[in-house]
Design an enzyme around this catalytic site. Sequence first.
Site, short mmCIF file in Angstrom:
data_model
loop_
_atom_site.label_atom_id
_atom_site.label_comp_id
_atom_site.label_asym_id
_atom_site.label_seq_id
_atom_site.Cartn_x
_atom_site.Cartn_y
_atom_site.Cartn_z
N TYR A 1 -7.52 -10.28 -4.62
CA TYR A 1 -6.30 -9.46 -4.61
C TYR A 1 -6.65 -7.97 -4.74
O TYR A 1 -6.13 -7.14 -3.99
CB TYR A 1 -5.36 -9.87 -5.75
CG TYR A 1 -4.15 -8.98 -5.83
CD1 TYR A 1 -3.07 -9.14 -4.96
CD2 TYR A 1 -4.10 -7.95 -6.77
CE1 TYR A 1 -1.97 -8.30 -5.02
CE2 TYR A 1 -2.99 -7.10 -6.83
CZ TYR A 1 -1.94 -7.28 -5.96
OH TYR A 1 -0.85 -6.43 -6.00
N PHE B 1 -12.22 14.79 -5.46
CA PHE B 1 -11.15 13.86 -5.10
C PHE B 1 -11.49 12.44 -5.57
O PHE B 1 -10.62 11.72 -6.06
CB PHE B 1 -10.97 13.89 -3.58
CG PHE B 1 -10.02 12.85 -3.05
CD1 PHE B 1 -8.66 13.06 -3.05
CD2 PHE B 1 -10.51 11.66 -2.53
CE1 PHE B 1 -7.79 12.10 -2.56
CE2 PHE B 1 -9.65 10.69 -2.04
CZ PHE B 1 -8.28 10.91 -2.05
N ARG C 1 -3.99 -2.31 -17.97
CA ARG C 1 -3.03 -1.46 -18.67
C ARG C 1 -1.59 -1.96 -18.50
O ARG C 1 -0.77 -1.85 -19.42
CB ARG C 1 -3.13 -0.03 -18.11
CG ARG C 1 -2.21 0.99 -18.76
CD ARG C 1 -2.07 2.22 -17.89
NE ARG C 1 -1.47 1.87 -16.60
CZ ARG C 1 -1.45 2.70 -15.56
NH1 ARG C 1 -2.02 3.88 -15.62
NH2 ARG C 1 -0.86 2.32 -14.42
N ARG D 1 5.05 -10.94 -11.77
CA ARG D 1 3.97 -10.82 -10.79
C ARG D 1 2.75 -10.30 -11.53
O ARG D 1 2.41 -9.13 -11.48
CB ARG D 1 4.35 -9.87 -9.65
CG ARG D 1 5.41 -10.42 -8.72
CD ARG D 1 5.61 -9.54 -7.51
NE ARG D 1 4.53 -9.70 -6.55
CZ ARG D 1 3.66 -8.75 -6.23
NH1 ARG D 1 3.72 -7.58 -6.83
NH2 ARG D 1 2.72 -8.96 -5.34
#
Length: 790
Positions: free
Chosen positions: A505, A627, A552, A562
């Site tokens: 996932y 970034f 978290r 979910r």
Amino acid sequence: MNHWQPRCGWFYLLYYYSILLLILHVDTTMASSSSAAAAPSSTPWASGLSQTDLMLKDSVLVVDNNDNIIGSASKQNSHVFSNQQPHGVLHRAFSVFLFDKSTNKLLLQQRASHKITFPNVWTNTCCSHPLHGMEQSEVDLPKSVIKGQVNGVKHAAIRKLQHELGIRGLSVSDFHFVTRLHYWAADTVTHGPNSPWGEHEIDYVLFVCVDNAKNVMPLHPNDDEVSNCKWVSMDELKHMFQDKKLLFSPWFRLICEKWLWNWWSNLDATMAGRYDDYQTICEFDPPAEHFGGAGNAQALFTKTSKGDVNKKQGAYGKVTTHKESTLVQLVHVDEVFAALTILYLKPLASNLDKAYIQTKFPKEELAFCNDILVKVSRSFAAVIQQLPPTLLVDILIFYLVLRALDTIEDDTKAFESHAIKIKHLRDFTKNALGDETWRMDGVGENDERRLLQEFPKAHAVFACLQPASQQVIRDITQRMAQGMAEFVGKDLGQGTKDVTEYNRYCHFVAGLVGEGLSRLFAASGLEQPSLAGELKLSDQMGLFLQKTNIIRDYLEDYVDKRAFWPQSIWKKYSATGELGYFADPTTPEVQAKALECLNELVTDALELVPDCLAYMDKLECAEVFRFCAIPQVMAIATLAKCYSNLDVFTGVVKIRKGLSCKLLLRTNNIAEVHNTFYSFAQAIINKAKTARSNGVIDPTFERTKQICEKISLLTDAGAIVQRRMQTKRVIACGALLGLGIYYGEYGTEYKSLVKAGLAVSSGLLWYYGPWTVASSLKDASVLQPEAKAL
């Protein structure tokens, strides 16, 4: 008190004996009645009973939010709305929709005026409750429900259709179970704002379609239940809804608004199972006029007010966010200075106004993309906007496309069935990136919904990207959509099955993002072409961020049904075998097990760090490095905050905003990033060692210690460089401060002024001096000299 003990003991024995008989009865009757028609009882169940009698006699099935049967209650008690139970008692119900196949008309009933709850309202054909203790069992177990096998509810529907409307001749096989909804409504329209009555049900929607039903099923309405009946077409029903003098049941209005028009328009497909969804229990608050009642019932499922621009999807905002107080924030003086620096002195500069961007992309559409980016992700927007002009818009559009796709995946209420949602996901790339006019309504909340509604503007900017960037975005979006579709049909109420599925996932929703970014970096020319081939390292970068968020967001995800914590991990620690076991850590036993589970998951995420560090070490462009580094340092800080922290189980844990600013300023080179990872790895292992010294035996301690030591070893060199620079900082600033003290003691003129000036200078030198170490990173203007003019 003692004289009650024997009586209580006999009471409990009789109670458990009755439950045992009920279970045996359920098992045997369900096994024997899977396809049989319901035969009427030799003694009619409601014979001679009034509405009040039935309210007291009938025993409804009390359920939890997951539709597990947890007890029973009289029909009367379950429908009472009071201060003690503002929403009544949640129980199981059903709603039958009987269609005449030859005319495509639906049978409605108007509830009798002397019904105790919701009298005089028009509603679907029949709505009532399965009951305990019926001759034909009306109890369905969870393992049957998720397979669509709800013979108990169908038996109840047969019983009530005969009782209310005199309809006979239907069998279990005539009913088609479509889905379930969890709703509530106070009966304030009938009984006034302080109504003592209401509904709170998990409602099973049943469709029945019979040829020439109006003629072959003559109606014999029970005056005690029904005051009127009517066969209506879809247009006739819509016209009825426009008549303000007519009343309609809140559950019927919800089903019509959410599903009925589409299901009715495709009745054959509905009966064939196209819209079936046995996994999801869709949750709906009622229309506003049904709030209140004697218990002042308020929203259960929508915690933000209508029109709240900050409202997000799912459980966002429904659980507590654990933040440190303003005083605690202010105590960290270095973080205060970091925040001031970000806000006023050295904010991340946006490159969106550069000539290259303004001349290459349509201004109005680009302005929309920037505006919606800031609204759906304020913190990430600033990180994107500081990218070089030759890369900025590519990443911005990549993010918005995936955010639109994620909005579709996250919405658990907008689609009639899993099959429809899966089709939208699988067709997303073709539609959203292939059709310049494609848009989607009614999905997501607020800004995410607006992104989908105005997606043609994002497409207009996408169409102006370099072909190589377009191809990367198409490829990653399609693969992610396929992965999301794979997980739509899975029951994630109790998390993923195992670590393999957990990783899979995370790969689909984050690892692929890492791959796409690497390919965009390489395509821009700011990074080496070989970076596009670093598939494993790119994947691990994404997994580290995603696992941190999943850890978290335990409670938010659990509330939203979910969840993603792998069962192969958390079931080792849950005494009940339920993921919700950890959500109420009020006893020492639960607290201990919750922390053991949490620490294993944190350790699992930490084991991705070496690959993340290796990836960042390969970067050459300073802006690209920053970034990538900013979310990584935020993640390691969040894991350190979550480790051994019970707050994870009662809300969402977040690091201080000042700390975020401080970390953001320390992403200029690999040494600074190494120092950050080193510091938090040490913080985690120190927490673990402290707990161990206090007698806590954590099964994952050695594994945690091993990975933290490995991270420390990998980052020690950078940490040493930063410590040396820190030493120079202390010496330089200390010298200035010492000079100020000396002058204040022995100077002759302007002692106070000079002393204050040197003290301020020392502080400014401390926070804003040249304390950044040398770096091999190069600015984009150096790597692409032709871009300097852009």
